[in-house]
Design a protein around this motif. Sequence first.
Motif, PDB file in Angstrom:
ATOM      1  N   ILE A 119       0.860  -1.179   0.000  1.00 39.12           N
ATOM      2  CA  ILE A 119       0.000   0.000   0.000  1.00 39.12           C
ATOM      3  C   ILE A 119       0.901   1.235   0.000  1.00 39.12           C
ATOM      4  O   ILE A 119       1.856   1.303   0.788  1.00 39.12           O
ATOM      5  N   LYS A 120       0.602   2.198  -0.879  1.00 38.19           N
ATOM      6  CA  LYS A 120       1.440   3.394  -1.003  1.00 38.19           C
ATOM      7  C   LYS A 120       0.711   4.636  -0.497  1.00 38.19           C
ATOM      8  O   LYS A 120      -0.478   4.824  -0.771  1.00 38.19           O
ATOM      9  N   PHE A 121       1.433   5.456   0.254  1.00 39.88           N
ATOM     10  CA  PHE A 121       0.927   6.719   0.781  1.00 39.88           C
ATOM     11  C   PHE A 121       1.756   7.863   0.197  1.00 39.88           C
ATOM     12  O   PHE A 121       2.952   7.698  -0.070  1.00 39.88           O
TER      13      PHE A 121
ATOM     14  N   HIS B 211      -9.031  11.663   4.708  1.00 43.52           N
ATOM     15  CA  HIS B 211      -9.907  10.694   4.046  1.00 43.52           C
ATOM     16  C   HIS B 211      -9.085   9.607   3.354  1.00 43.52           C
ATOM     17  O   HIS B 211      -9.356   8.410   3.513  1.00 43.52           O
ATOM     18  N   ASP B 212      -8.075  10.012   2.594  1.00 38.76           N
ATOM     19  CA  ASP B 212      -7.232   9.030   1.913  1.00 38.76           C
ATOM     20  C   ASP B 212      -6.455   8.184   2.916  1.00 38.76           C
ATOM     21  O   ASP B 212      -6.254   6.981   2.704  1.00 38.76           O
ATOM     22  N   PHE B 213      -5.995   8.819   3.986  1.00 41.32           N
ATOM     23  CA  PHE B 213      -5.266   8.067   5.010  1.00 41.32           C
ATOM     24  C   PHE B 213      -6.155   6.972   5.593  1.00 41.32           C
ATOM     25  O   PHE B 213      -5.733   5.813   5.725  1.00 41.32           O
TER      26      PHE B 213
ATOM     27  N   THR C 142      -5.429   3.033   5.128  1.00 36.75           N
ATOM     28  CA  THR C 142      -5.206   2.293   6.367  1.00 36.75           C
ATOM     29  C   THR C 142      -6.228   1.169   6.505  1.00 36.75           C
ATOM     30  O   THR C 142      -5.917   0.084   7.021  1.00 36.75           O
ATOM     31  N   GLY C 143      -7.441   1.414   5.997  1.00 39.76           N
ATOM     32  CA  GLY C 143      -8.453   0.359   6.002  1.00 39.76           C
ATOM     33  C   GLY C 143      -8.042  -0.819   5.125  1.00 39.76           C
ATOM     34  O   GLY C 143      -8.291  -1.982   5.473  1.00 39.76           O
TER      35      GLY C 143
END
Length: 203
Positions: A90-92, A99-101, A105-106
């Motif tokens: 998963i890329k951040f 919201h994206d975090f 994370t989900g």
Amino acid sequence: MNIAKDHKVNEQIRVRQIRLIGAEGEQVGIIDTRDAMGMAREAGLDLVMVSPQAVPPVCRLLDYGRFRYEQQQNEKENRKRARAQEVKAIKFRVKIDDHDFNTKTGHVRRFLEEGHKVKVTIMFRGRERTHPELGERILTRVAETLADIGAPESMPSMMGMDMNMIMAPKAAPAPRRDRAEDEGVAVSAPASPAAAPEPTATV
């Protein structure tokens, strides 16, 4: 009988003599292949070459259809275990909104629940790379958010323009049984139980 995939079976065995192993694993000895075929037919089994490089080749009496089925089941189980052990990714971004975090994370949580390890990657752009603490801050937040189900395997590390951290699922705790309950004695709960401490994240 064309069921052999990795072994020569029955009429596919063309050598004159073999070293035979019986159905129970006993050593029969070196005998003519024709005699071994007769023994296999009488026992309702197959003659299977298990070591073609030996001199003479080693064959065994067994139910080859059942052997292949069990082999295929083992291969299927091994593939299932291999899939369960694969590392998801998963890329951040450094500048990620709440919201994206929460969405990403989900996804990490779902992978951990399925038993996968997850490589969490922070992607830096341009001058963002001069502020690695921003990536570490996000990875720390991920670890704290998922502390109930996973934990980092190691400290965050830079690789090229990315910062990576591997999250591993926590093993489910084994159910505990009170010793008195094992002996058939009822145990009453204390009147004022102490509150359990909150879990802390390892980063």
